[in-house]
Scaffold this active site. Structure first.
Site, PDB file in Angstrom:
ATOM      1  N   HIS A  98       1.020  -1.077  -0.053  1.00  0.00           N
ATOM      2  CA  HIS A  98       0.018   0.093   0.030  1.00  0.00           C
ATOM      3  C   HIS A  98       0.997   1.401  -0.066  1.00  0.00           C
ATOM      4  O   HIS A  98       1.764   1.312   0.621  1.00  0.00           O
ATOM      5  CB  HIS A  98      -1.043  -0.002   1.185  1.00  0.00           C
ATOM      6  CG  HIS A  98      -0.418  -0.297   2.370  1.00  0.00           C
ATOM      7  ND1 HIS A  98       0.159  -1.395   2.756  1.00  0.00           N
ATOM      8  CD2 HIS A  98       0.129   0.459   3.608  1.00  0.00           C
ATOM      9  CE1 HIS A  98       0.620  -1.430   4.199  1.00  0.00           C
ATOM     10  NE2 HIS A  98       0.642  -0.110   4.476  1.00  0.00           N
ATOM     11  N   HIS A 100       0.995   5.307   0.959  1.00  0.00           N
ATOM     12  CA  HIS A 100       0.532   6.103   1.605  1.00  0.00           C
ATOM     13  C   HIS A 100       0.641   7.511   0.827  1.00  0.00           C
ATOM     14  O   HIS A 100       1.615   7.960   0.491  1.00  0.00           O
ATOM     15  CB  HIS A 100       1.201   6.339   2.931  1.00  0.00           C
ATOM     16  CG  HIS A 100       1.091   5.223   3.964  1.00  0.00           C
ATOM     17  ND1 HIS A 100       0.223   5.317   5.016  1.00  0.00           N
ATOM     18  CD2 HIS A 100       1.778   4.019   4.141  1.00  0.00           C
ATOM     19  CE1 HIS A 100       0.238   4.159   5.837  1.00  0.00           C
ATOM     20  NE2 HIS A 100       1.223   3.471   5.244  1.00  0.00           N
TER      21      HIS A 100
END
Ligand code: AMP
Length: 139
Positions: A98, A100
């Site tokens: 992921h 950010h």
């Protein structure tokens, strides 16, 4: 067992999804570091950046590229810190790649990316040369 992010992709748990395409999805971080803190993920589950196939990596970056201005404009941010915690030792808690996107504001009290690592090493020129060579031969 699937990751919490796969459960979001599958619609099994709720999330504030802000963008979705065939291979990627972006949603608000549930514990935001700033208003608009967004996570961009590949829909398929890969633990680390190097596990992501090249075509999906391209899609992932395209979504990051698309979302950065969208997020900045939405919350009137001055800048964005864009970061992956790649591996547990780097602070990765969810084993599903992921990115950010953390909106930043002048005087927000946050630091630059240099603030996240531990003590800075004091490397001699020959050590830097060796490291550069080791990376170059593998790149
Ligand atoms: P990391 O430490 O890089 O693995 O970051 C994981 C991030 O996922 C943290 O910022 C969490 O706040 C966020 N997070 C965990 N669970 C959820 C969830 N269900 N929905 C949205 N964000 C989440």
């Amino acid at each position: 067992m699937s990751t919490i992010f796969s459960q979001i992709v599958e619609g099994e748990i709720p999330a504030r999804i802000v963008y979705e395409d065939e291979s990627t999805v972006a949603f608000l971080d549930v514990n935001p570091l700033a208003p608009g803190h967004t996570l961009v993920i590949p829909k398929d589950e890969y633990e680390r950046l190097n596990d992501v196939p090249e075509d999906i990596a391209t899609d992932l970056y395209a979504t990051v590229h698309r979302l950065v201005p969208a997020v900045e404009e939405a919350v009137d941010a001055d800048a964005t810190t864009v970061a992956f915690n790649n591996g547990e030792a780097a602070g990765q808690e969810v084993p599903h790649v992921h990115c950010h996107l953390v909106p930043r504001f002048a005087g927000d009290g946050g630091g630059p990316i240099h603030a996240i690592a531990g003590d800075q090493p004091d490397l001699a020129d020959d050590e830097l040369d060796t490291i550069a060579e080791e990376i170059e031969t593998r790149a």
